[in-house]
Design a protein around this motif. Structure first.
Motif, short mmCIF file in Angstrom:
data_model
loop_
_atom_site.label_atom_id
_atom_site.label_comp_id
_atom_site.label_asym_id
_atom_site.label_seq_id
_atom_site.Cartn_x
_atom_site.Cartn_y
_atom_site.Cartn_z
N ILE A 58 0.88 -1.08 -0.02
CA ILE A 58 -0.12 -0.18 0.09
C ILE A 58 0.95 1.33 -0.04
CG2 ILE A 58 -1.53 1.23 1.37
CD1 ILE A 58 -2.85 -1.30 2.32
N ALA A 59 1.98 1.24 0.80
CA ALA A 59 2.80 2.52 0.81
C ALA A 59 3.66 2.81 -0.56
CB ALA A 59 3.83 2.20 2.13
N LEU A 60 4.08 1.64 -1.23
CA LEU A 60 4.48 1.82 -2.51
C LEU A 60 3.63 1.90 -3.82
CD1 LEU A 60 7.61 -0.70 -1.79
CD2 LEU A 60 7.82 1.82 -1.54
N GLY A 61 2.65 1.43 -3.63
CA GLY A 61 1.92 1.51 -4.79
C GLY A 61 0.49 1.71 -4.37
N GLY A 62 0.02 2.07 -3.48
CA GLY A 62 -1.31 2.15 -3.25
C GLY A 62 -2.01 0.72 -2.99
N THR A 63 -3.44 0.79 -2.95
CA THR A 63 -4.26 -0.49 -2.79
C THR A 63 -4.00 -1.23 -3.85
OG1 THR A 63 -5.72 1.10 -1.59
CG2 THR A 63 -6.60 -1.06 -2.13
N ALA A 64 -3.98 -0.78 -5.30
CA ALA A 64 -3.61 -1.44 -6.35
C ALA A 64 -2.30 -2.11 -6.37
CB ALA A 64 -3.76 -0.61 -7.60
N GLY A 65 -1.32 -1.46 -5.64
CA GLY A 65 -0.04 -2.29 -5.49
C GLY A 65 -0.23 -3.40 -4.47
N ALA A 66 -0.96 -3.10 -3.50
CA ALA A 66 -1.13 -4.25 -2.53
C ALA A 66 -1.92 -5.61 -3.40
CB ALA A 66 -1.95 -3.86 -1.50
N PHE A 67 -3.04 -5.03 -3.99
CA PHE A 67 -3.51 -6.38 -4.75
C PHE A 67 -2.68 -6.79 -5.85
CE2 PHE A 67 -7.69 -4.37 -3.40
CZ PHE A 67 -8.39 -5.27 -3.20
N GLY A 68 -1.73 -6.10 -6.45
CA GLY A 68 -0.81 -6.95 -7.28
C GLY A 68 0.13 -7.65 -6.75
N LEU A 69 0.63 -7.10 -5.42
CA LEU A 69 1.52 -7.98 -4.51
C LEU A 69 0.60 -9.43 -4.27
CD1 LEU A 69 3.88 -8.44 -3.24
CD2 LEU A 69 3.17 -7.25 -1.24
N SER A 70 -0.52 -9.33 -3.93
CA SER A 70 -1.31 -10.46 -3.64
C SER A 70 -1.32 -11.36 -4.68
CB SER A 70 -2.69 -10.07 -2.92
OG SER A 70 -3.34 -11.23 -2.57
N ALA A 71 -1.53 -10.81 -5.87
CA ALA A 71 -1.79 -11.73 -7.22
C ALA A 71 -0.25 -12.42 -7.46
CB ALA A 71 -2.39 -10.88 -8.33
N LEU A 72 0.70 -11.71 -7.13
CA LEU A 72 2.06 -12.07 -7.34
C LEU A 72 2.49 -13.17 -6.43
CD1 LEU A 72 4.63 -11.69 -8.81
CD2 LEU A 72 5.55 -10.49 -7.29
N LEU A 73 2.03 -12.98 -5.05
CA LEU A 73 2.52 -14.29 -4.37
C LEU A 73 1.53 -15.29 -4.37
CD1 LEU A 73 2.57 -11.94 -0.92
CD2 LEU A 73 4.40 -13.51 -2.11
N ILE A 74 0.20 -15.30 -4.68
CA ILE A 74 -0.60 -16.32 -5.02
C ILE A 74 -0.01 -17.17 -6.29
CG2 ILE A 74 -2.93 -16.99 -5.68
CD1 ILE A 74 -4.05 -14.82 -3.94
N GLY A 75 0.07 -16.40 -7.46
CA GLY A 75 0.54 -16.77 -8.75
C GLY A 75 1.97 -17.62 -8.41
N ALA A 76 2.79 -16.85 -7.58
CA ALA A 76 4.06 -17.43 -7.32
C ALA A 76 4.03 -19.16 -6.74
CB ALA A 76 5.04 -16.74 -6.45
N SER A 77 2.88 -19.35 -6.14
CA SER A 77 2.70 -20.80 -5.47
C SER A 77 2.43 -21.68 -6.92
CB SER A 77 1.48 -20.86 -4.79
OG SER A 77 0.27 -20.59 -5.38
N LEU A 78 2.03 -21.38 -8.03
CA LEU A 78 1.57 -22.43 -8.88
C LEU A 78 2.84 -23.18 -9.41
CD1 LEU A 78 -0.85 -20.14 -10.97
CD2 LEU A 78 -1.31 -22.39 -9.71
N PRO A 79 4.03 -22.46 -9.80
CA PRO A 79 4.92 -23.48 -10.27
C PRO A 79 5.45 -24.53 -9.16
CG PRO A 79 5.56 -21.25 -10.60
CD PRO A 79 4.30 -21.26 -9.75
N ALA A 80 5.38 -24.20 -7.85
CA ALA A 80 5.66 -25.21 -7.15
C ALA A 80 4.64 -26.18 -6.79
CB ALA A 80 5.90 -24.65 -5.53
N LEU A 81 3.21 -25.90 -6.78
CA LEU A 81 2.26 -26.80 -6.82
C LEU A 81 1.98 -27.81 -8.13
CD1 LEU A 81 -0.51 -24.30 -5.36
CD2 LEU A 81 0.76 -26.30 -4.24
N LEU A 82 2.46 -26.97 -9.45
CA LEU A 82 2.32 -27.92 -10.47
C LEU A 82 3.64 -28.83 -10.48
CD1 LEU A 82 1.91 -25.05 -13.07
CD2 LEU A 82 0.50 -27.08 -12.64
N ALA A 83 4.64 -28.72 -9.61
CA ALA A 83 5.63 -29.92 -9.56
C ALA A 83 5.53 -30.84 -8.38
CB ALA A 83 7.05 -28.99 -9.37
N VAL A 84 4.33 -30.75 -7.61
CA VAL A 84 4.12 -31.81 -6.71
C VAL A 84 3.63 -33.06 -7.39
CG1 VAL A 84 2.53 -32.12 -4.71
CG2 VAL A 84 3.39 -29.99 -4.71
N ARG A 85 4.24 -34.14 -6.94
CA ARG A 85 3.81 -35.34 -7.34
C ARG A 85 2.60 -36.01 -6.44
NH1 ARG A 85 8.96 -35.95 -6.85
NH2 ARG A 85 8.78 -37.51 -5.31
#
Length: 416
Positions: free
Chosen positions: A174-201
């Protein structure tokens, strides 16, 4: 208290401990990143709602996602068992990431009203109703049954880490990018979980557990029958429900009211929450290290009763320091009881039913227990924090009583 010894679990030849298993660690990395994204999302949503409307309207926007989550949770368990928890977790994670990204774009392009934020919250709750049961069922398909307690400990550590870091990360966004920046950071963190989850057997179901597909309602009824006919799952569900119903109110809204009544201020409440977090983290670390607790049913009952007693003592604490100590014991005992309940649930649920069984327990935790907030607030207005905390502690203690009263659950063990 029943003996739990302090030696970590001995593994059979060729068996790998969960905290050294690359497959489990990939899942843990994905789970942690997703949980961090969730915490940043809820902070960003509440901040955006406060900026767009009154406090009451902001509260409504932040709470509205609980409605579809509660209504659709049982159906989410059916989806998890029908299509497999891994597929559902990956698919719902991608949708959650897209939803939060849409919110970020909306905030960058325009000034969305409360209706737009409410729509995002409702859709997020719908996806959560599918994601949560599948996420709870996934560990049983990636780890040996003997490692499920250790996996629950690792999961608890991830939750603690997400809670500790989620707030500062959301504030930084929020401090760096406003509320849009916080939502963007959230999307980045949730999206970053996908490569690890896709590699799970993920392990396939044993052939004997593969069942023909039926209509969704029939599969849901079949899941309830599975719980009803299990001498362990039936009382375990009741114990989980009572524990959550007695715990959530005082440790959320009740703690805020207690701090205000005693004049502890935000800093005092922060210290109390920190004490609870340390205790819960210690419980998770203990399970992650040990891997197994002997006499799991009895230990669960004793720790549930001890945690309930600590909840009652918290309202009687004369100082912040005493309250921190009580909260530490709440986190330790209630955290251990909750993790053991989760491990027992996954060990005793049939492999083809884990999603549906998990959805029932998750419905209570995420759907019904938060509904106690208005009751707790109204009761505190009438009788004060002491009697209300004691009443909630009594309800929570009934979970331990239920376990002790059930011969099958009392004697339940975790697999070696």
């Amino acid at each position: 208290m029943p003996s739990t010894s302090t030696a970590p679990q001995r593994l059979s030849a060729g068996e790998r401990a969960a905290h050294r298993d690359p497959n489990v660690l990939r899942w843990l990395g994905g789970y942690t990143s997703s949980a961090l994204g969730d915490n940043v999302y809820y902070l960003a949503l509440s901040w955006a709602a406060v900026q767009a409307g009154t406090p009451a309207q902001a509260g409504l926007v932040t709470a509205v996602s609980a409605v579809p989550r509660a209504l659709l949770m049982l159906g989410g368990g059916v989806v998890a068992d029908r299509y497999g928890p891994w597929r559902v977790v990956v698919g719902s994670t991608a949708v959650r990431c897209a939803l939060v990204l849409v919110a970020a774009v909306l905030l960058l392009a325009t000034s969305p009203g409360l209706w737009a934020l409410g729509a995002v919250a409702v859709l997020f709750g719908v996806v959560d109703a599918v994601f949560l049961p599948a996420g709870g069922a996934l560990p049983a398909r990636i780890a040996d049954r003997s490692q499920l307690a250790r996996v629950q400990g690792l999961r608890g550590l991830a939750v603690r880490l997400a809670l500790v870091l989620g707030g500062p990360l959301g504030g930084l966004g929020i401090a760096l990018g406003g509320t849009a920046g916080a939502f963007g950071l959230s999307a980045l963190l949730i999206g970053a979980s996908l490569p690890a989850l896709l590699a799970v057997r993920v392990r396939d179901l044993p052939p004997d557990d593969v069942k023909p597909r039926e209509p969704a309602l029939a599969e849901l009824r079949d899941g309830f029958r599975h719980i009803r006919h299990s001498p362990v799952l039936r009382p375990l569900m009741l114990a989980i429900a009572l524990g959550d119903l007695g715990f959530v109110g005082p440790m959320n809204l009740g703690l805020n009211l207690l701090a205000e009544e005693r004049g502890w201020g935000p800093s005092g409440m922060g210290w109390v929450l920190a004490g609870f977090g340390v205790g819960a983290a210690a419980a998770s670390l203990l399970l992650a290290w040990r891997g197994r607790v002997a006499r799991a049913g009895r230990v669960t009952a004793v720790t549930a009763l001890a945690g309930a007693g600590a909840i009652s003592l918290l309202a009687q604490a004369p100082s912040v320091a005493t309250a921190v100590g009580a909260a530490l014991f709440i986190g330790l005992f209630a955290g251990l009881a909750g993790a053991l309940c989760g491990a027992l649930l996954q060990c005793h649920a049939g492999p083809a039913y884990v999603g549906r069984v998990t959805s029932v327990s998750t419905l209570v935790s995420f759907g019904l227990a938060p509904l106690t907030f208005p009751l707790v607030g109204g009761a505190v207005d009438l009788w004060g924090t002491g009697p209300v905390f004691t009443a909630c502690a009594t309800i929570s203690a009934l979970s331990g009583v239920v376990i002790l009263a059930s011969r099958a659950l009392r004697g339940a063990e975790l697999p070696r």
